[in-house]
Design a protein around this motif. Structure first.
Motif, short mmCIF file in Angstrom:
data_model
loop_
_atom_site.label_atom_id
_atom_site.label_comp_id
_atom_site.label_asym_id
_atom_site.label_seq_id
_atom_site.Cartn_x
_atom_site.Cartn_y
_atom_site.Cartn_z
N ASP A 170 1.47 3.19 -6.76
CA ASP A 170 1.19 2.59 -5.46
C ASP A 170 2.49 2.49 -4.68
OD1 ASP A 170 -0.46 1.44 -3.52
OD2 ASP A 170 0.08 -0.59 -4.17
N GLN A 171 2.45 2.94 -3.45
CA GLN A 171 3.60 2.86 -2.54
C GLN A 171 4.90 3.38 -3.16
OE1 GLN A 171 3.63 -1.18 -1.09
NE2 GLN A 171 1.75 -0.86 0.08
N SER B 228 0.01 7.21 -2.14
CA SER B 228 0.77 6.46 -3.13
C SER B 228 1.97 7.24 -3.64
CB SER B 228 -0.14 6.10 -4.31
OG SER B 228 -0.64 7.28 -4.91
N GLY C 147 -4.11 6.60 -8.29
CA GLY C 147 -3.58 5.81 -7.19
C GLY C 147 -4.24 6.25 -5.90
N SER C 148 -4.16 5.39 -4.89
CA SER C 148 -4.81 5.75 -3.63
C SER C 148 -3.99 6.83 -2.91
CB SER C 148 -4.96 4.51 -2.74
OG SER C 148 -3.77 3.78 -2.74
#
Lengths: 256, 210
Positions: free
Chosen positions: A222-223, A44, A40-41
């Motif tokens: 993510d998030q 995240s 994930g970025s």
């Protein structure tokens, strides 16, 4: 209690800094010997989730269980300290920036905790340090200080230091992200070797190829939520979620 | 003129003794205050912060006067030498507290995390990992504290402790040579401070990690 198959179990993990929710109700179960990758970025929540497993970043809600014992128990300070030190001895952790102790040689880095916490004698601890550093291919650097080692060598010492406590579970927090590209492989090799020995591992990584080759399962975060998870063969080649596809596409572009 | 030298040397010795005792007391107070400021207990943090700002926020001379002249009024009877050591020591401790605290908090938090994830307790991590590194960083700034406190011992002349500054003043009366007397005192201070400074620099080199 957790069911028998589940070695690490995260239930409804939540983490908030004020109004900022970093983890939103994440549940995850890892069987013994399983290798789970988290991608994930940045931002995240993947590192936060990993660091919640040994309560380095305590959750604001939810539970973490390891081998049938709850890690993040609510206890009075002294009891909690005793409990968490006990739990952490069973969980090895490897950091992005190695965090070797600079005032100690490789040998001393590795033998310090076993001597302090398990009462090993000098001879036993020296033998253990030699064995562990030999495993990561650094026996000839055993009396070097961290400042005399390359990044890849430092990270291998850090892995040896964690393994010297004979952990049941290893956590890797972007273990190769701070390394020069040519030094990544020597660390990956050590991790592959651990995988062959069926060490239970949770690996936060930016390296898709590595995750694809060693992990049994990969989670895309993510998030603060797990968007998608599955075997790497499926997640990397045939993701169902648009956000996963977007992330992988960007990542492939970045890699070129 | 020659006759005064033995008295000046004796006084210089007293200045050294005062400095050593002040430094030891300062280190004790400073260490306690530094840990109190980093404590998880608010009462300790507040008390230590109050101590530091109080003693750094008022002149050391006033602190000495309060202790020596004001002390008897509230039941504290000290002779001049005792008042000098205690007053200067507590004052130096306030400055050293900041140096020590600064050294501890400047160690990367990854060091503490690595130690704690291995299973070390807070105090084990402090003792084995944080303090050995912080102590190396503290040598030079504590050397500055030491330099300051040696010079601050001149203040106890004002409560009639027979150290260098007091001795210089005393022999002006009989010699009528204030220039030579104060110059002599100054040279002796400088020798003490130079030797101490070299000692600190040596220690700093010796403790550096290869």
């Amino acid at each position: 209690m957790t069911d028998e198959k589940s070695f690490v179990e995260i239930r409804h993990a939540q983490k908030a800094f004020g109004s900022l929710e970093v983890l939103k109700d994440i549940s995850l179960s890892v069987a013994q010997g399983q290798i789970v990758g988290i991608i994930g970025s940045s931002g995240s929540g993947k590192s936060t989730l990993l660091r919640a497993i040994n309560d380095l970043d305590p959750l604001t809600g939810g539970e973490v269980w390891l081998d049938g014992v709850q890690v993040n128990q609510k206890l009075p300070h002294r009891q909690y300290e005793k409990h968490i030190n006990q739990m952490r001895q069973q969980v090895g952790m490897v950091f992005q920036h190695f965090n070797l102790f600079p005032h100690m040689t490789a040998r001393e880095n590795v033998k310090m905790a076993p001597m302090m916490l398990k009462g090993l004698s000098q001879e036993e601890a020296n033998a253990l340090a030699e064995e562990q550093l030999d495993h990561v291919g650094l026996l000839e650097r055993i009396d070097y200080y961290p400042s005399q080692l390359s990044g890849g060598q430092k990270q291998r010492v850090a892995i040896a230091r964690a393994l010297a406590m004979k952990p049941k579970l290893m956590l890797f927090d972007e273990a190769t992200s701070a390394l020069d590209p040519e030094l990544v492989e020597e660390v990956n090799q050590v991790m592959r070797k651990l995988a062959e020995q069926h060490m239970t591992m949770i690996i936060v990584t930016h390296e898709m190829d590595f995750a694809a080759s060693v992990c049994d399962r990969v989670l895309f975060m993510d998030q603060g939520v797990v968007v998608e998870e599955g075997p790497p063969a499926i997640l990397f080649t045939n993701p169902t979620q648009p956000r996963t596809r977007e992330f992988l596409r960007k990542h492939l572009e970045g890699a070129k | 003129m020659l006759k005064v030298y033995p008295f000046f040397l004796e006084a210089a010795w007293l200045t050294i003794v005062l400095s050593v005792l002040t430094a030891v007391l300062g280190l004790i107070c400073g260490t306690l205050a530094a840990f109190a400021r980093l404590s998880r207990f608010a009462v300790l943090r507040f008390t230590a912060a109050a101590y530091v700002s109080l003693f750094r926020g008022t002149p050391a001379l006033i602190q000495l006067f309060i202790l020596y002249f004001g002390g008897p009024q509230i039941g504290i009877q000290l002779d001049a030498f005792e008042a000098g050591v205690i007053g200067l020591g507590i004052n130096a401790g306030a400055y050293m507290a900041e140096t020590i605290r600064g050294g501890i908090i400047s160690i990367d938090k990854g060091q503490r995390e690595a130690a704690r994830t291995l299973g070390l307790s807070h105090w084990q991590a402090m003792h084995k990992i944080i303090l050995p590194q912080a102590a190396r960083l503290m040598v030079r700034p504590l050397g500055v504290n030491l330099n300051m406190l040696i010079k601050a011992t001149a203040l106890v002349a004002a409560i009639s402790v027979v150290e260098l500054t007091y001795t210089a003043q005393r022999y002006i009366g009989s010699t009528y040579k204030p220039f030579e007397m104060f110059l002599l005192a100054g040279v002796l201070y400088m020798i003490i401070i130079y030797v101490t400074g070299r000692g600190v620099a040596w220690l700093d080199r010796k403790v550096q990690i290869t």
